[in-house]
Write an enzyme that holds these catalytic residues in place. Sequence first.
Site, PDB file in Angstrom:
ATOM      1  N   TRP A 324       7.804  31.314  21.106  1.00 48.60           N
ATOM      2  CA  TRP A 324       6.967  31.846  21.877  1.00 48.60           C
ATOM      3  C   TRP A 324       7.538  33.480  20.523  1.00 48.60           C
ATOM      4  CZ3 TRP A 324      10.040  36.527  23.291  1.00 48.60           C
ATOM      5  CH2 TRP A 324      10.048  36.979  24.597  1.00 48.60           C
ATOM      6  N   HIS A 325       8.512  33.898  20.611  1.00 48.99           N
ATOM      7  CA  HIS A 325       8.052  34.942  19.522  1.00 48.99           C
ATOM      8  C   HIS A 325       7.573  35.083  18.173  1.00 48.99           C
ATOM      9  CE1 HIS A 325      12.268  34.141  20.482  1.00 48.99           C
ATOM     10  NE2 HIS A 325      12.666  34.882  20.698  1.00 48.99           N
ATOM     11  N   GLY A 326       6.643  34.264  18.159  1.00 49.02           N
ATOM     12  CA  GLY A 326       5.727  34.747  17.363  1.00 49.02           C
ATOM     13  C   GLY A 326       4.145  33.162  16.809  1.00 49.02           C
ATOM     14  N   PHE A 472       6.579  40.555  20.657  1.00 52.19           N
ATOM     15  CA  PHE A 472       6.483  39.322  20.787  1.00 52.19           C
ATOM     16  C   PHE A 472       6.314  39.050  22.279  1.00 52.19           C
ATOM     17  CE2 PHE A 472      10.619  39.251  18.163  1.00 52.19           C
ATOM     18  CZ  PHE A 472       9.678  38.853  17.016  1.00 52.19           C
TER      19      PHE A 472
END
Length: 472
Positions: A324-326, A472
């Site tokens: 999810w963060h990248g 993000f």
Amino acid sequence: MWFNSFGFWLFFGLVALIYSRLRLVGQNVWLLSVSYFFYGCFDWRFLGLIFFCTVLNYHAGLKIAAAEDARQRKFWLGWSLVISLSILAVFKYLGFFTHELSVLLQTMGMVETPWILQIMLPAGISFFTFHALSYTIDVYRRDTPASRNFVEFALFISFFPQLVAGPINRSTLLLPQMGKERPACDEKRFREGLYLVLTGLFLKVVLADNMAWLAGHVFTARPQDLTGAEVLLGVYAFAFQIYGDFAGYSSIACGTACWLGFDLVTNFRRPYFALSPQDFWQRWHISLSTWLRDYLYIPLGGNRDGAWRTYRNLLVTMLLGGLWHGAAWTFVVWGGIHGLWLAMHRAFSRSGKGSGASSPRWQKTVKWLVTFHLVCLTWLVFRAESFEQAWALFLRLGAGWTLTPYAQTTASLIAFFIFPWLAFEAWLESRKDDLALLKVAWFWRAVLYLYLVLMMLFFPPPVPAEFIYFHF
């Protein structure tokens, strides 16, 4: 439009002034308009994307609520999930996976050079997508009624304080606030909002941005040119950079929303005082960790089907939380490390050797030190540009520990900027009250506020940095 810019506060002053002179319907239309303007300041070309996401999930919510057949309800839920997640995947992950596939084909001799597909990432796409997904899932679960007022629902998705970097507010909390009269900004709300805004600005301007250039030196230098002390201090600097940056944004978002009469969820609760990985994730990015728990971990089975499936569910949840963060393998591995750590801690606790609230002080101190440093080591992987860099920096931790001029400067600046704030958080932690300062004599609040303001005036960062979580 950054929260720590004069432009934003001129914008917010105008928004609040006009907002205070309107009734409910006018307030909602006004807030929706300025929220779209706020998002358009980042890149107006993506306004259509957030509008499409809003229309899609508004329509899906109505269809789910109207459907009486279980299969129809599942169809409309799946329809909204597939389209929303597909949009997120295209903008955030397509370029990454295309490149990784081309590298694999290159190693097999099927292509000569890796493919490069550059897609601009819309600001905050993960946040407003998760807002929308939580709504349709909650309607499907009958935890929240379907919204029949498009303006209220659109404002829920795009409310500007939490639009770009959260916190991720559930429909059960925020959506009902869109359809009823909000309280005016009385003395209580003004004091709470002022506390949240000032502490948030301090976290961003003084802590995060002053730590940014210290951390940047370590993560842009050649690992072989660094000593172990420099690497460790650089990791410390990044740990407080990302904390000050993200917690600062969340605090300002909650403070400005409070002034407008809204209550947003608390997103951080002194995470570096955690005594275990589970405790850390109950304090860090709380709105995401609870989202992953309620919409991913529990549907996977949670802890209902035995120890090994529980460990699997923890690992899968954290792997996806890392993704999810990248779009980078470093984020996935970062999430995987946290998943393994959570599973190991749970197994250790099941054996009867876990942490307890009645542990002696020395044991709590050891657990705090271990937890803090393991979190910092995972931040090394999170911040590194590649596995090679992360591994090289990790190995340098065993190299020479000479206090070079950089190490001495970094240690001094960390002590100067961070220790007073940690002392304040230790006081909050002892009272287990996020707003404990608002319950003491006004003199002590004035002393803290004066310190925060003077630090922002006299110790601004060498170069202001963009909010990390905008990406993000």
